[in-house]
Scaffold this motif. Sequence first.
Motif, PDB file in Angstrom:
ATOM      1  N   LYS A   1       7.518   2.343 -10.676  1.00 51.23           N
ATOM      2  CA  LYS A   1       7.374   0.911 -10.953  1.00 51.23           C
ATOM      3  C   LYS A   1       7.721   0.109  -9.708  1.00 51.23           C
ATOM      4  CE  LYS A   1       8.820   1.659 -15.666  1.00 51.23           C
ATOM      5  NZ  LYS A   1      10.079   1.957 -16.298  1.00 51.23           N
ATOM      6  N   ILE A   2       7.142  -1.061  -9.635  1.00 49.28           N
ATOM      7  CA  ILE A   2       7.371  -1.965  -8.515  1.00 49.28           C
ATOM      8  C   ILE A   2       7.790  -3.307  -9.094  1.00 49.28           C
ATOM      9  CG2 ILE A   2       6.269  -3.153  -6.562  1.00 49.28           C
ATOM     10  CD1 ILE A   2       4.306  -0.706  -6.481  1.00 49.28           C
ATOM     11  N   ALA A   3       8.855  -3.898  -8.543  1.00 49.05           N
ATOM     12  CA  ALA A   3       9.278  -5.226  -8.991  1.00 49.05           C
ATOM     13  C   ALA A   3       8.274  -6.256  -8.495  1.00 49.05           C
ATOM     14  CB  ALA A   3      10.668  -5.545  -8.457  1.00 49.05           C
ATOM     15  N   ILE A   4       8.041  -7.267  -9.329  1.00 50.09           N
ATOM     16  CA  ILE A   4       7.083  -8.308  -8.958  1.00 50.09           C
ATOM     17  C   ILE A   4       7.649  -9.683  -9.316  1.00 50.09           C
ATOM     18  CG2 ILE A   4       5.876  -8.183 -11.176  1.00 50.09           C
ATOM     19  CD1 ILE A   4       3.260  -8.777  -9.664  1.00 50.09           C
TER      20      ILE A   4
ATOM     21  N   LEU B   1      -2.955  -4.831  -8.349  1.00 54.35           N
ATOM     22  CA  LEU B   1      -2.321  -5.391  -9.547  1.00 54.35           C
ATOM     23  C   LEU B   1      -2.755  -4.694 -10.826  1.00 54.35           C
ATOM     24  CD1 LEU B   1      -2.508  -9.178  -8.611  1.00 54.35           C
ATOM     25  CD2 LEU B   1      -0.428  -7.798  -8.809  1.00 54.35           C
ATOM     26  N   ILE B   2      -4.008  -4.346 -10.946  1.00 48.83           N
ATOM     27  CA  ILE B   2      -4.479  -3.735 -12.204  1.00 48.83           C
ATOM     28  C   ILE B   2      -4.238  -2.223 -12.262  1.00 48.83           C
ATOM     29  CG2 ILE B   2      -6.189  -5.544 -12.611  1.00 48.83           C
ATOM     30  CD1 ILE B   2      -8.355  -3.504 -11.740  1.00 48.83           C
ATOM     31  N   SER B   3      -3.815  -1.627 -11.162  1.00 47.33           N
ATOM     32  CA  SER B   3      -3.661  -0.171 -11.147  1.00 47.33           C
ATOM     33  C   SER B   3      -2.206   0.308 -11.019  1.00 47.33           C
ATOM     34  CB  SER B   3      -4.487   0.429  -9.991  1.00 47.33           C
ATOM     35  OG  SER B   3      -4.006  -0.036  -8.740  1.00 47.33           O
ATOM     36  N   HIS B   4      -1.237  -0.618 -11.126  1.00 45.27           N
ATOM     37  CA  HIS B   4       0.167  -0.241 -10.988  1.00 45.27           C
ATOM     38  C   HIS B   4       1.005  -0.822 -12.111  1.00 45.27           C
ATOM     39  CE1 HIS B   4      -1.351   0.610  -6.996  1.00 45.27           C
ATOM     40  NE2 HIS B   4      -0.305   1.412  -6.863  1.00 45.27           N
ATOM     41  N   LYS B   5       2.187  -0.239 -12.292  1.00 43.82           N
ATOM     42  CA  LYS B   5       3.162  -0.747 -13.271  1.00 43.82           C
ATOM     43  C   LYS B   5       4.180  -1.580 -12.530  1.00 43.82           C
ATOM     44  CE  LYS B   5       2.762   3.131 -16.406  1.00 43.82           C
ATOM     45  NZ  LYS B   5       3.459   4.237 -17.053  1.00 43.82           N
TER      46      LYS B   5
ATOM     47  N   TYR C   1      -0.132  -1.922   3.656  1.00 40.80           N
ATOM     48  CA  TYR C   1       1.177  -2.376   3.203  1.00 40.80           C
ATOM     49  C   TYR C   1       1.376  -2.106   1.710  1.00 40.80           C
ATOM     50  CZ  TYR C   1       0.971  -4.983   7.606  1.00 40.80           C
ATOM     51  OH  TYR C   1       0.846  -5.353   8.918  1.00 40.80           O
ATOM     52  N   LEU C   2       0.345  -2.338   0.924  1.00 41.27           N
ATOM     53  CA  LEU C   2       0.433  -2.083  -0.512  1.00 41.27           C
ATOM     54  C   LEU C   2       0.571  -0.589  -0.788  1.00 41.27           C
ATOM     55  CD1 LEU C   2      -2.209  -4.670  -1.750  1.00 41.27           C
ATOM     56  CD2 LEU C   2       0.277  -4.805  -2.038  1.00 41.27           C
ATOM     57  N   ASN C   3      -0.121   0.238  -0.009  1.00 37.19           N
ATOM     58  CA  ASN C   3      -0.003   1.692  -0.170  1.00 37.19           C
ATOM     59  C   ASN C   3       1.411   2.168   0.145  1.00 37.19           C
ATOM     60  OD1 ASN C   3      -2.625   2.116  -1.040  1.00 37.19           O
ATOM     61  ND2 ASN C   3      -3.404   2.489   1.019  1.00 37.19           N
ATOM     62  N   GLU C   4       2.092   1.526   1.092  1.00 38.01           N
ATOM     63  CA  GLU C   4       3.477   1.889   1.406  1.00 38.01           C
ATOM     64  C   GLU C   4       4.377   1.603   0.198  1.00 38.01           C
ATOM     65  OE1 GLU C   4       3.243   1.118   6.233  1.00 38.01           O
ATOM     66  OE2 GLU C   4       4.156  -0.413   4.940  1.00 38.01           O
ATOM     67  N   LEU C   5       4.152   0.481  -0.482  1.00 36.55           N
ATOM     68  CA  LEU C   5       4.913   0.187  -1.709  1.00 36.55           C
ATOM     69  C   LEU C   5       4.640   1.250  -2.765  1.00 36.55           C
ATOM     70  CD1 LEU C   5       4.375  -3.644  -2.181  1.00 36.55           C
ATOM     71  CD2 LEU C   5       6.526  -2.518  -1.696  1.00 36.55           C
ATOM     72  N   ASP C   6       3.383   1.603  -2.899  1.00 37.53           N
ATOM     73  CA  ASP C   6       2.980   2.609  -3.874  1.00 37.53           C
ATOM     74  C   ASP C   6       3.670   3.942  -3.588  1.00 37.53           C
ATOM     75  OD1 ASP C   6       1.323   3.698  -6.010  1.00 37.53           O
ATOM     76  OD2 ASP C   6       0.185   4.675  -4.422  1.00 37.53           O
TER      77      ASP C   6
END
Length: 126
Positions: free
Chosen positions: A78-81, A119-123, A55-60
């Motif tokens: 970028k991904i909104a958080i 979390l540590i590898s994305h903006k 699921y996280l890879n799909e966001l990426d």
Amino acid sequence: MASDAKIQFGEGFPTLLDYDKVKWSIGMTKTVEFFPNKIFSVKMVSSLDPNLEKYLNELDEDSKTSLNDQYLSKYEGKIAIDLEWEVEINLFQFCSPKGRVLLIRHPDGLGNRVLFNFLISHKFYG
């Protein structure tokens, strides 16, 4: 009464209190219209879900894909958080530039390595 099929806001639609009564269990995906004619697929998962990394890879992938919409292109990469917590962070909310929303429930206690690495590898922006 609020519908399970599609969640919409505004005049003529159920109130937030109505939607608060609609069951939304871990593993369910719902369609939400946050803005007029802007439909989002919203999936609720647990941080313990064996498919969390998928699921996280799909966001990426959504954040890397070239976007034709000039407005959306400024969010590329970028991904909104948004985070919610009581004592610890227990709800992570992510949204890709393409409108994919992932809600991750995390129980109190030890962190999740897959989520931590994401979390540590994305903006992000929030």
